[in-house]
Structures are given as C-alpha cells and as structure tokens.
Motif scaffolding. Sequence first.
Motif, short mmCIF file in Angstrom:
data_model
loop_
_atom_site.label_atom_id
_atom_site.label_comp_id
_atom_site.label_asym_id
_atom_site.label_seq_id
_atom_site.Cartn_x
_atom_site.Cartn_y
_atom_site.Cartn_z
N ASN A 201 0.82 -1.22 0.00
CA ASN A 201 0.00 0.00 0.00
C ASN A 201 0.85 1.26 0.00
O ASN A 201 0.51 2.25 -0.65
N LYS A 202 1.96 1.23 0.75
CA LYS A 202 2.84 2.40 0.79
C LYS A 202 3.41 2.70 -0.59
O LYS A 202 3.47 3.85 -1.01
N LEU A 203 3.84 1.64 -1.29
CA LEU A 203 4.42 1.85 -2.62
C LEU A 203 3.35 2.29 -3.61
O LEU A 203 3.57 3.21 -4.41
N ALA A 204 2.18 1.66 -3.56
CA ALA A 204 1.10 2.02 -4.49
C ALA A 204 0.67 3.47 -4.26
O ALA A 204 0.46 4.22 -5.22
N THR A 205 0.53 3.87 -3.01
CA THR A 205 0.14 5.24 -2.70
C THR A 205 1.21 6.22 -3.16
O THR A 205 0.90 7.32 -3.66
N PHE A 206 2.47 5.84 -2.99
CA PHE A 206 3.59 6.67 -3.46
C PHE A 206 3.45 6.91 -4.97
O PHE A 206 3.59 8.04 -5.44
N TYR A 207 3.17 5.84 -5.72
CA TYR A 207 3.02 5.99 -7.17
C TYR A 207 1.84 6.88 -7.52
O TYR A 207 1.91 7.69 -8.45
N GLU A 208 0.76 6.74 -6.77
CA GLU A 208 -0.40 7.61 -7.02
C GLU A 208 -0.04 9.08 -6.77
O GLU A 208 -0.39 9.96 -7.55
#
Length: 316
Positions: A201-208
């Motif tokens: 989730n941290k990485l996905a949110t970072f990409y968003e």
Amino acid sequence: MKKIVLLLLFPLMGFSQVTLDGVEMLFQQKQFKKAETQITNFLKEHPNHLKATELLGDAYGHQKKWDDAIVEYKKLVKTNPNIANYHYKYGGVLGMKALQNKLKALGIIGDIKNAFTKAAELDENHIDARWALVELYMQLPGIFGGSKNKSLKYANELEALSKVDGYLAKGYVYEYDNEPELAEKYYKMAIEEGGSLTCFNKLATFYENKKQPEKAISTIEQAQKKHQRNALHYQIGKVAAEYNIQLSKGEQCLQTYLKNYSAADGVPKAWAHYRLAQIHTLKNNKTQALKHINLAIAQLPKIKPFKTQKQKILNL
C-alpha cells in the motif's frame, strides 16, 4: 441480628462491585462512550487504579476528547515516569491536540518531543515511539526543531529493530523530502523484506502521489496475487477511474469487488458503484453511469462527490 446486618451489607456490597469487566469488549465494539462511563464509575471507588486510568485515557482518545485524554495520561506519567508507553500515549494526544489547534501547537511542541523521546529512551524496543519521532522531525519546520537527520537517526533505530519498519520509515523520509528515487527504493526493499499489505500500500500510494497510476495498478496487482484480498479489487478500480486508464480492467475489478463484498472489505459498496459510474462516464455510457450513480446515492445519499458525479452524467 446477623440477618439484619447481612441485609444491610448486601446492598452495599452489590453497589461497590463496579468492575472493568466487559470494557475490552466495548472497545472492540467501538462503544467508547459506554466504556468511558463504566471506567469512570470504577475510578470513583479506585481512584489510583493505573490500568483504569490508562483505559479512560484511551476511551477519551477514541472519542477525540484530547484535553480529557491529556489529563489522564499526564497522571500516569507523573505517577510512573519510567513506563515508556505512558509517555508515548501522552505525546500522542498532545500531538493530536496540536493538529487540532495550530496556535496552541507552538506552546506544546517541546512537550510532544520530550514525551516521544522519553518513551524511546525508556524502551529501546519501542517501535511506535520511534515512528512518531521520524514523522515529527520531518513535519516540524526547522525553526521549531525539525530535522531530516534526526528523522533518519530514528529510522536507523527502527531498522535495527525491524528491517521492514526501518525501510518504510526511510521511504517516508525521502518521499517527504521529495527524493522519489530513494523513496521508491526503500518501499521496494520493504516489500522484498516483509511483503505485507502495508508495504504494498505504501508503494502504491507513493506511485499515485507521483502521478504514476500504471505503476500503482501494477503494485496493487502484485499485492492481490500474494494476499488475495477482495479490497484490492476496489483499489484497482479506484485508480483506473481516477486516472482514466485501464478502464475495462477497472470495471471488471469493481464488479468482482461487488460480487464478493463483505463488511470486512472496508469500503462501502456505494463507493464501488461511484467508481463504476466514473468509468462509464469516461466511456460516455450514460445509461450505465446513471444506473451506478443512482445506486451509490441510494445507499449513501449525503456524499457530495456522488451528487457532483450525477450532474456530470446528466450533462453528457
């Protein structure tokens, strides 16, 4: 005479038997006001009971009664200054009060730092206190003691305790400091080390946040392969709808989310219908868009984005 004495005593004994039984269940059921009442009644008879005092502070905190929570945790800190978790909780509610009132924040920043620092000093394994210090020193302006170096110091301490926490903390520091390559590196290291949903989730949110939705969807799909959580279907649909990409995949994921929905998934079905309405709006499919936005509004009629989306659909 004995019978009279017993009759007199029994009501008193019954009245005095206020206990903490069931408080934990009330917390689990999020009935914090009821828990507050029960704990308060218990403390009337046991005013120095430390666990009850802590629980009352917790009950106040859950209700966002920061001033009341501060009073209870401060009692604990004064009574037992060598308990790390008391300092951590005290610093936490002070921090929440600071967020609520930025004018008052200036006067309590020192107390917040001292509380978290003391917790970390008292317990060399206290992960939460170190996380709090990482975030605090990154968010504070330099004039008030903010320091990237201090944040990284506590991130290193976290890494010594838990590599995953350390990598996530460093990812947070570098993301906050606008160093995306290093942030991405450490978030990926956290996934490799731990692979929890939190890491993905941290990485996905970072990409968003970096406007890289394709990478966000790819990361969520990796999480889905590993963890098989229905909630991740919604997340893919959400990104697809918000960024107008991979719309067919987004629609399919949202339909799967609705089909397999349970309360444990977290996001209400209305929001999945809203995302489907967004996707069909982007596809210029007015009939299907209206169908889904009407379902969303019927389930959650007070949500403003739903009404805004309906107007967009009507304007097609």
